[in-house]
Enzyme design. Structure first.
Site, PDB file in Angstrom:
ATOM      1  N   LYS A  41     -27.703  52.154  79.350  1.00  0.00           N
ATOM      2  CA  LYS A  41     -27.626  51.116  80.388  1.00  0.00           C
ATOM      3  C   LYS A  41     -27.300  51.747  81.740  1.00  0.00           C
ATOM      4  O   LYS A  41     -27.918  51.418  82.755  1.00  0.00           O
ATOM      5  CB  LYS A  41     -26.566  50.069  80.008  1.00  0.00           C
ATOM      6  N   ASP A  54     -24.629  38.793  80.929  1.00  0.00           N
ATOM      7  CA  ASP A  54     -24.984  38.586  79.519  1.00  0.00           C
ATOM      8  C   ASP A  54     -25.329  37.121  79.230  1.00  0.00           C
ATOM      9  O   ASP A  54     -25.879  36.820  78.167  1.00  0.00           O
ATOM     10  CB  ASP A  54     -23.799  38.979  78.619  1.00  0.00           C
ATOM     11  N   GLN A  61     -19.283  45.602  76.559  1.00  0.00           N
ATOM     12  CA  GLN A  61     -20.123  45.919  75.402  1.00  0.00           C
ATOM     13  C   GLN A  61     -19.496  45.369  74.125  1.00  0.00           C
ATOM     14  O   GLN A  61     -18.305  45.574  73.872  1.00  0.00           O
ATOM     15  CB  GLN A  61     -20.319  47.441  75.309  1.00  0.00           C
TER      16      GLN A  61
HETATM   17  N1  GUN Z   1     -23.926  44.329  71.893  1.00  0.00           N
HETATM   18  C1  GUN Z   1     -25.129  44.150  71.311  1.00  0.00           C
HETATM   19  N2  GUN Z   1     -25.948  43.432  72.122  1.00  0.00           N
HETATM   20  C2  GUN Z   1     -25.232  43.148  73.229  1.00  0.00           C
HETATM   21  C3  GUN Z   1     -25.537  42.443  74.421  1.00  0.00           C
HETATM   22  O1  GUN Z   1     -26.623  41.915  74.632  1.00  0.00           O
HETATM   23  N3  GUN Z   1     -24.521  42.387  75.345  1.00  0.00           N
HETATM   24  C4  GUN Z   1     -23.301  42.948  75.133  1.00  0.00           C
HETATM   25  N4  GUN Z   1     -22.380  42.813  76.093  1.00  0.00           N
HETATM   26  N5  GUN Z   1     -22.994  43.611  74.037  1.00  0.00           N
HETATM   27  C5  GUN Z   1     -23.966  43.711  73.086  1.00  0.00           C
END
Ligand code: GUN
Length: 303
Positions: free
Chosen positions: A55, A122, A99
């Site tokens: 990311k 998100d 995350q």
């Molecule tokens: N862990 C797995 N997928 C995601 C996501 O889309 N956002 C976040 N913050 N954590 C994740």
């Protein structure tokens, strides 16, 4: 029956990231605004470390700022609240991502509630989930947004009236993808671990979104001939063979080898939905910065 078309999520994501980078450069040149994402990782889950690194790399490539926060596994809920509060107030931070999963006893609901809804890239805050459920504009969770972009690319407004089955009811994928498909006028069914006859539900679906997190759950003979299959599953299986250094194998929730003989189109794992998720995180980060600057968000952010 012809083999299914393989939906190339990597190529679509690459093109989307290029559009985000262009719009980011324009935002900086015309308005002096650089979108920034705070990425918070608690603990040392190896898969999460990989995701967070990719990311941050994608943010840099798009011309955005990344503010990385690595916290120890023993971080308390109060400490995390304090960090999120300071990120909420920081004008350089357009969006905040914590995350998931977070180590216990931290609670996902509490940390999601702490993030300001306008920085919630998100789309997990209940205010944003509620807006999506009512068909209002809102930041949309990244994986569901990626699914919808791939479907719009294929069907455009032809999605209207199609029969969609979503397998899985998580807040991250199943529920929001069902809301998006409903907003796109599909006839939507949500199946889950207690569904009585999953195979029969699958066989009726023109669009099948598999997000159960169970490797190979969906068999080829469950798929309606010609259906479009989006496989959201990212399951890590122990590598075949005895090499201790071998990487785990990634497989989806759909038996690809069987499904490809029946479906009309299918996303592979890897190379399908995964790259779209990261591209959509960039879309949502840019859109948060655009909204904050009083500008309309890029169209892909408003499905
Ligand atoms: N862990 C797995 N997928 C995601 C996501 O889309 N956002 C976040 N913050 N954590 C994740």
């Amino acid at each position: 029956m012809a083999r299914a078309e393989i939906i190339d999520g990597t190529a679509t994501a690459r093109a989307l990231r290029a559009r985000v980078a262009d719009a980011t450069a324009r935002l900086a040149a015309d308005h002096g605004v650089v979108p920034g994402l705070a990425v918070v990782l608690v603990g040392d889950d190896p898969a999460s470390q990989v995701y967070v690194r990719s990311k941050s790399r994608a943010l840099a490539e798009a011309g955005m700022a990344a503010f990385d926060h690595r916290l120890a596994a023993g971080t308390t809920a109060d400490q995390l609240d304090q960090l999120i509060g300071s990120l909420n107030r920081d004008p350089r931070v357009s969006g905040i991502l914590v995350q998931l999963p977070v180590p216990p006893p931290l609670e996902v609901a509490r940390l999601q509630a702490a993030i300001a809804p306008d920085k919630d890239v998100d789309g997990f805050h209940v205010a944003n989930a509620g807006r999506l459920a009512q068909g209002w504009p809102a930041p949309v969770p990244c994986t569901p947004l990626g699914c919808l972009i791939l479907l719009r690319q294929r069907f455009g407004t032809g999605l209207s009236g199609m029969r969609a089955l979503v397998v899985g009811r998580s807040n991250i994928v199943g529920r929001p993808v069902a809301q998006l498909l409903l907003n796109a006028d599909c006839t939507v069914t949500v199946a889950h671990s207690r569904t009585a006859d999953l195979a029969a539900e699958c066989r009726r679906a023109d669009i099948l979104v598999a997000a159960a997190g169970r490797p190979g759950l969906i068999r080829g003979d469950w798929i309606k001939p010609g259906a479009t299959v989006l496989d959201v599953g990212v399951n890590r299986l122990a590598p075949a063979g005895a090499d201790p250094g071998a990487k785990p194998r990634l497989v989806g929730d759909v038996r690809f080898d069987e499904a490809v003989e029946v479906a009309g189109a299918i996303t592979p794992v890897p190379g399908g939905i995964g790259p779209m998720t990261i591209a959509c995180l960039l879309v949502n980060t840019l859109a948060a910065a655009q909204r904050r600057a009083g500008l309309p968000p890029m169209p892909e952010a408003v499905p």
